[in-house]
Write a protein that holds these residues in place. Sequence first.
Motif, PDB file in Angstrom:
ATOM      1  N   GLN A 100     -10.943  -7.408  -0.961  1.00 37.37           N
ATOM      2  CA  GLN A 100     -11.519  -8.722  -1.257  1.00 37.37           C
ATOM      3  C   GLN A 100     -10.944  -9.301  -2.547  1.00 37.37           C
ATOM      4  OE1 GLN A 100     -13.684 -10.169   1.020  1.00 37.37           O
ATOM      5  NE2 GLN A 100     -13.031  -8.372   2.205  1.00 37.37           N
ATOM      6  N   SER A 101     -10.627  -8.425  -3.484  1.00 37.25           N
ATOM      7  CA  SER A 101     -10.023  -8.833  -4.756  1.00 37.25           C
ATOM      8  C   SER A 101      -9.362  -7.622  -5.384  1.00 37.25           C
ATOM      9  CB  SER A 101     -11.074  -9.429  -5.709  1.00 37.25           C
ATOM     10  OG  SER A 101     -12.048  -8.460  -6.052  1.00 37.25           O
ATOM     11  N   PHE A 102      -8.565  -7.865  -6.409  1.00 36.23           N
ATOM     12  CA  PHE A 102      -7.909  -6.757  -7.104  1.00 36.23           C
ATOM     13  C   PHE A 102      -7.796  -7.088  -8.575  1.00 36.23           C
ATOM     14  CE2 PHE A 102      -4.555  -9.620  -5.777  1.00 36.23           C
ATOM     15  CZ  PHE A 102      -3.726  -9.699  -6.890  1.00 36.23           C
ATOM     16  N   ASN A 103      -7.542  -6.037  -9.365  1.00 33.91           N
ATOM     17  CA  ASN A 103      -7.450  -6.195 -10.811  1.00 33.91           C
ATOM     18  C   ASN A 103      -6.410  -5.225 -11.351  1.00 33.91           C
ATOM     19  OD1 ASN A 103      -8.319  -7.014 -13.532  1.00 33.91           O
ATOM     20  ND2 ASN A 103      -9.140  -4.935 -13.650  1.00 33.91           N
ATOM     21  N   ILE A 104      -5.630  -5.674 -12.323  1.00 32.23           N
ATOM     22  CA  ILE A 104      -4.637  -4.830 -12.988  1.00 32.23           C
ATOM     23  C   ILE A 104      -5.051  -4.677 -14.444  1.00 32.23           C
ATOM     24  CG2 ILE A 104      -2.204  -4.544 -13.589  1.00 32.23           C
ATOM     25  CD1 ILE A 104      -1.481  -6.240 -11.201  1.00 32.23           C
ATOM     26  N   GLN A 105      -5.346  -3.454 -14.847  1.00 32.52           N
ATOM     27  CA  GLN A 105      -5.852  -3.191 -16.186  1.00 32.52           C
ATOM     28  C   GLN A 105      -4.707  -3.097 -17.196  1.00 32.52           C
ATOM     29  OE1 GLN A 105      -8.443   0.249 -16.002  1.00 32.52           O
ATOM     30  NE2 GLN A 105      -9.336  -0.389 -14.050  1.00 32.52           N
ATOM     31  N   THR A 106      -5.083  -2.971 -18.467  1.00 35.36           N
ATOM     32  CA  THR A 106      -4.075  -2.935 -19.526  1.00 35.36           C
ATOM     33  C   THR A 106      -3.192  -1.700 -19.446  1.00 35.36           C
ATOM     34  OG1 THR A 106      -5.666  -1.891 -21.022  1.00 35.36           O
ATOM     35  CG2 THR A 106      -5.474  -4.302 -21.099  1.00 35.36           C
ATOM     36  N   ASN A 107      -3.676  -0.616 -18.852  1.00 35.74           N
ATOM     37  CA  ASN A 107      -2.868   0.595 -18.700  1.00 35.74           C
ATOM     38  C   ASN A 107      -2.121   0.617 -17.369  1.00 35.74           C
ATOM     39  OD1 ASN A 107      -4.958   1.054 -16.926  1.00 35.74           O
ATOM     40  ND2 ASN A 107      -5.406   3.127 -17.657  1.00 35.74           N
ATOM     41  N   GLY A 108      -2.138  -0.509 -16.651  1.00 34.73           N
ATOM     42  CA  GLY A 108      -1.386  -0.626 -15.418  1.00 34.73           C
ATOM     43  C   GLY A 108      -2.121  -0.171 -14.176  1.00 34.73           C
ATOM     44  N   THR A 109      -3.336   0.336 -14.305  1.00 33.31           N
ATOM     45  CA  THR A 109      -4.085   0.805 -13.138  1.00 33.31           C
ATOM     46  C   THR A 109      -4.485  -0.387 -12.267  1.00 33.31           C
ATOM     47  OG1 THR A 109      -4.946   2.686 -14.383  1.00 33.31           O
ATOM     48  CG2 THR A 109      -6.094   2.092 -12.358  1.00 33.31           C
ATOM     49  N   VAL A 110      -4.163  -0.279 -10.972  1.00 33.32           N
ATOM     50  CA  VAL A 110      -4.470  -1.347 -10.023  1.00 33.32           C
ATOM     51  C   VAL A 110      -5.678  -0.920  -9.199  1.00 33.32           C
ATOM     52  CG1 VAL A 110      -3.588  -2.776  -8.141  1.00 33.32           C
ATOM     53  CG2 VAL A 110      -2.021  -1.946  -9.911  1.00 33.32           C
ATOM     54  N   THR A 111      -6.759  -1.671  -9.287  1.00 37.10           N
ATOM     55  CA  THR A 111      -7.974  -1.389  -8.540  1.00 37.10           C
ATOM     56  C   THR A 111      -8.285  -2.553  -7.606  1.00 37.10           C
ATOM     57  OG1 THR A 111      -9.350  -2.312 -10.309  1.00 37.10           O
ATOM     58  CG2 THR A 111      -8.924   0.057 -10.364  1.00 37.10           C
ATOM     59  N   VAL A 112      -8.884  -2.229  -6.480  1.00 36.32           N
ATOM     60  CA  VAL A 112      -9.268  -3.249  -5.506  1.00 36.32           C
ATOM     61  C   VAL A 112     -10.736  -3.071  -5.148  1.00 36.32           C
ATOM     62  CG1 VAL A 112      -6.935  -3.338  -4.557  1.00 36.32           C
ATOM     63  CG2 VAL A 112      -8.625  -1.810  -3.518  1.00 36.32           C
ATOM     64  N   ILE A 113     -11.335  -4.136  -4.676  1.00 36.30           N
ATOM     65  CA  ILE A 113     -12.698  -4.099  -4.163  1.00 36.30           C
ATOM     66  C   ILE A 113     -12.624  -4.345  -2.661  1.00 36.30           C
ATOM     67  CG2 ILE A 113     -14.980  -5.171  -4.233  1.00 36.30           C
ATOM     68  CD1 ILE A 113     -14.486  -5.901  -7.118  1.00 36.30           C
ATOM     69  N   ASP A 114     -13.048  -3.354  -1.879  1.00 33.98           N
ATOM     70  CA  ASP A 114     -12.937  -3.482  -0.432  1.00 33.98           C
ATOM     71  C   ASP A 114     -14.057  -4.354   0.132  1.00 33.98           C
ATOM     72  OD1 ASP A 114     -15.224  -1.893  -0.422  1.00 33.98           O
ATOM     73  OD2 ASP A 114     -14.138  -0.040   0.059  1.00 33.98           O
ATOM     74  N   LYS A 115     -14.072  -4.481   1.449  1.00 36.23           N
ATOM     75  CA  LYS A 115     -15.042  -5.369   2.105  1.00 36.23           C
ATOM     76  C   LYS A 115     -16.476  -4.882   1.948  1.00 36.23           C
ATOM     77  CE  LYS A 115     -14.270  -3.044   6.537  1.00 36.23           C
ATOM     78  NZ  LYS A 115     -13.879  -3.231   7.968  1.00 36.23           N
TER      79      LYS A 115
END
Length: 303
Positions: free
Chosen positions: A181-196
């Motif tokens: 549904q959305s995603f985020n890239i943190q300052t340390n490069g970690t890519v996280t997403v929020i599923d349905k």
Amino acid sequence: MLRSMYAGISGMKGFQTKLDVIGNNIANVNTVGFKKGRVTFQDMMSQTMSGAQGPTATRGGVNASQVGLGSQVGSIDNVHTQGFRQTTGRPLDLALEGDGMFVVASDLKNNDGEATMKNINLNQSNVSYTRAGNFYLDEEGSIVNPQGLYLIGFPAETNADGETTINDAKKSVISIPDTAQSFNIQTNGTVTVIDKDGNTKTVGQVALASFSNPGGLQKAGSNLFLNTENAGLYDNEDTDYIDLKTPDTDGTATIVSGSLEMSNVDLATAFTEMIVAQRGFQANTRIITTSDEILQELVNLKR
């Protein structure tokens, strides 16, 4: 012929090169991630009219008499200072604060030379480096740059206990699932997403390449740099291993999502250097004109 004429010609050639570099800097004043160039000069070989002599019991020493033969371009440097940051609010616009470069690649292959998106062997792939952080998603959800080169990172792996960790021993393409549904890239490069279902999941981590001598990189166009033997990317103990690092560790840059690093060209400095180069070029043309007038006087001695 007069030595001054050839010295003037060498000066004109040098300042023309300097103007070429300045023109390229000004043309890229708004290019994302651009690093400006700088020209330095050095003198050419000098003709010795008389050598130096040491002092004797009856006479003091004498210095050498030399006539310079002009100047030449000493180096054309890439200046990798930090460019200013422009806020865009777009989640796939990534700016680097500090040292390091994004790694982008095509023709991805594994250790066996087979095409792959995971367990990538960068030594067998077409790898480039960039500070331009304007990335996009392709049809399959992979993060790519404007030329379609994949952004390289570390994969996220889930163990038997259901815990997700980053495996920084492997390289892979970072992809956003279609169900996200959305995603985020943190300052340390970690890519996280929020599923349905509203659950947060880690899908990978952006990797950075750190160079001990970024000025040794070779510009390849399209905001890309290529590694060279003098850039200092490879590990001293194993020259076949491309050492990628985690952002915000060991002196590497932090990633700022929603921003872009712009060109480090300063227009005021560029225009000042352009004026200096223009006047230097004009002064050397005056040397040639004066030398020509002297030669004309010598020709007229026959009358």
